[in-house]
Design a protein around this motif. Structure first.
Motif, short mmCIF file in Angstrom:
data_model
loop_
_atom_site.label_atom_id
_atom_site.label_comp_id
_atom_site.label_asym_id
_atom_site.label_seq_id
_atom_site.Cartn_x
_atom_site.Cartn_y
_atom_site.Cartn_z
N LEU A 12 0.80 -1.26 0.09
CA LEU A 12 0.11 0.00 -0.32
C LEU A 12 0.76 1.07 0.01
N CYS A 13 1.98 1.14 0.92
CA CYS A 13 2.74 2.45 1.13
C CYS A 13 3.60 2.49 -0.39
N ASP A 14 4.22 1.47 -0.79
CA ASP A 14 5.09 1.34 -2.22
C ASP A 14 4.21 1.87 -3.36
N ALA A 15 2.68 1.68 -3.37
CA ALA A 15 2.18 1.90 -4.43
C ALA A 15 1.85 3.46 -4.67
N TRP A 16 1.80 4.03 -3.27
CA TRP A 16 1.64 5.74 -3.18
C TRP A 16 2.89 6.31 -3.66
N LEU A 17 3.82 5.75 -2.74
CA LEU A 17 5.38 6.38 -3.19
C LEU A 17 5.88 6.16 -4.58
N SER A 18 5.36 5.40 -5.50
CA SER A 18 5.67 5.25 -6.55
C SER A 18 5.15 6.28 -7.69
N GLY A 19 4.27 6.85 -7.38
CA GLY A 19 3.74 7.89 -8.29
C GLY A 19 4.24 9.40 -8.17
N SER A 20 3.93 10.17 -9.23
CA SER A 20 4.27 11.41 -9.02
C SER A 20 5.58 12.06 -8.70
N ILE A 21 5.65 13.22 -7.95
CA ILE A 21 6.92 13.74 -7.60
C ILE A 21 7.65 12.92 -6.85
N ILE A 22 7.27 12.20 -5.69
CA ILE A 22 7.96 11.53 -4.89
C ILE A 22 8.56 10.39 -5.71
N GLY A 23 7.59 9.60 -6.46
CA GLY A 23 7.99 8.57 -7.36
C GLY A 23 9.33 8.78 -8.19
N ARG A 24 9.06 9.94 -8.84
CA ARG A 24 10.38 10.48 -9.76
C ARG A 24 11.60 10.68 -9.09
N ALA A 25 11.42 11.38 -7.73
CA ALA A 25 12.43 11.57 -6.76
C ALA A 25 13.26 10.20 -6.55
N ARG A 26 12.42 9.37 -6.22
CA ARG A 26 13.01 8.05 -5.56
C ARG A 26 13.83 7.60 -6.78
N ARG A 27 13.15 7.51 -7.97
CA ARG A 27 13.65 6.66 -9.16
C ARG A 27 14.96 7.48 -9.58
N ALA A 28 15.17 8.85 -9.46
CA ALA A 28 16.12 9.50 -9.67
C ALA A 28 17.11 9.61 -8.68
N GLY A 29 17.11 8.95 -7.38
CA GLY A 29 18.03 8.89 -6.28
C GLY A 29 18.23 9.99 -5.49
N TYR A 30 17.14 10.96 -5.54
CA TYR A 30 17.25 12.16 -4.92
C TYR A 30 16.80 11.76 -3.25
N VAL A 31 16.16 10.77 -3.19
CA VAL A 31 15.57 10.23 -1.78
C VAL A 31 15.51 8.70 -1.95
N THR A 32 15.82 8.30 -0.72
CA THR A 32 15.53 6.79 -0.64
C THR A 32 14.27 6.56 0.42
N ILE A 33 13.53 5.84 0.07
CA ILE A 33 12.42 5.54 0.85
C ILE A 33 11.86 4.18 0.52
N ASP A 34 12.11 3.21 1.45
CA ASP A 34 12.12 1.73 1.02
C ASP A 34 10.85 1.06 2.19
N CYS A 35 10.27 0.45 1.93
CA CYS A 35 9.14 -0.23 2.66
C CYS A 35 9.25 -1.88 3.09
#
Ligand SMILES: C[S@@+](CC[C@H](N)C(=O)[O-])C[C@H]1O[C@@H](n2cnc3c(N)ncnc32)[C@H](O)[C@@H]1O
Length: 246
Positions: A12-35
């Protein structure tokens, strides 16, 4: 910034964190958020993580073992002891100021999500550094709280938004609520965009926005003005507004 989220519902958390601005920031390596799935750290053969409360009463309590194992795993993964935040309605209420504090934290942050009646107090005493609440109400689990905290802190990290000016004028940044925004078309349903915004006169636009922010804050959240940095001109404007009923 590194966030680890310990939860019974990582998908549930990962689905939300994969979209939009935060999803892009995670993929680009600006932030790490792991569930991480707390259940995966259970020592029970049925992967059970909850049990009935000692002393009786309704509901179930998340036991200490799986949570502690998950914490130790994350500690090994990150190579240092994380700063552990338990999301709880008993915690200090989260705010923009707290978001800045967390965004600047060098240590990895572990967000622990409770469920059912909550978490066995002994593991809270053993590993938790602080408790944060996202408001004075009770949710079914800590996941929404963890997402709120991670989102608010992550968007303040370098690279996540195009530049700092994206958030410096926002609500709660300078003790004020933000001014209203408008975009095309210039007239919509008979409602016109304020003329000053079409004028191209930057100083006038800036003053209009400041006054809108001041008035909105006065009408909706007057207590915030105590913490705001106000010029003489701002104070005079507020005095004028206060004489006019909102
Ligand atoms: C049903 S609540 C437990 C409430 C607890 N029995 C109490 O009265 O304080 C289950 C979980 O949801 C999370 N939670 C509930 N409300 C919250 C809030 N306002 N802020 C952050 N987390 C919350 C916590 O992780 C909590 O362990």
């Amino acid at each position: 910034m590194i966030f680890d989220i310990a939860t019974l519902f990582p998908e549930l958390c990962d689905a939300w964190l994969s979209g939009s601005i935060i999803g892009r920031a995670r993929r680009a390596g600006y932030v790490t958020i792991d569930c991480h799935d707390i259940r995966g750290f259970s020592e029970d053969k049925h992967r059970r993580v909850d049990d009935s409360p000692y002393g009786g009463g309704m509901g179930m309590v998340l036991g200490p073992t799986a949570i502690y194992n998950c914490f130790r795993y994350i500690e090994r993964l990150r190579g240092e002891c994380p700063h552990v935040i338990y999301l709880s309605p008993k915690g200090r209420v989260f705010s923009q100021r707290e978001a800045h504090r967390l965004a600047e934290m060098k240590r990895p942050i572990l967000l622990l999500c409770g469920h059912y009646e909550g978490v066995d107090q002994r593991v809270i005493d053993e590993i938790v550094d602080e408790e944060l609440s996202i408001g004075d109400y009770v949710l079914t689990g800590g996941e929404l709280g963890a997402l709120v905290v991670a989102d608010a802190a992550a968007r303040l990290c370098e690279g996540v938004l195009p530049d700092e000016s994206c958030f410096t004028e926002e609500s709660h940044e300078q003790g004020l609520l933000e001014y209203p925004h408008y975009t095309r078309p210039p007239v919509w349903h008979g409602r016109e965009v304020p003329e000053v915004l079409l004028s191209g006169h930057h100083a006038n636009i800036e003053r209009w926005r400041r006054e809108q922010a001041l008035e909105l804050t006065l009408r909706r959240r007057p207590e915030m003005l105590e913490g705001a940095q106000l010029s003489k001109k701002d104070r005079e404007f507020l005095e004028k507004c206060a004489d006019v009923p909102g």
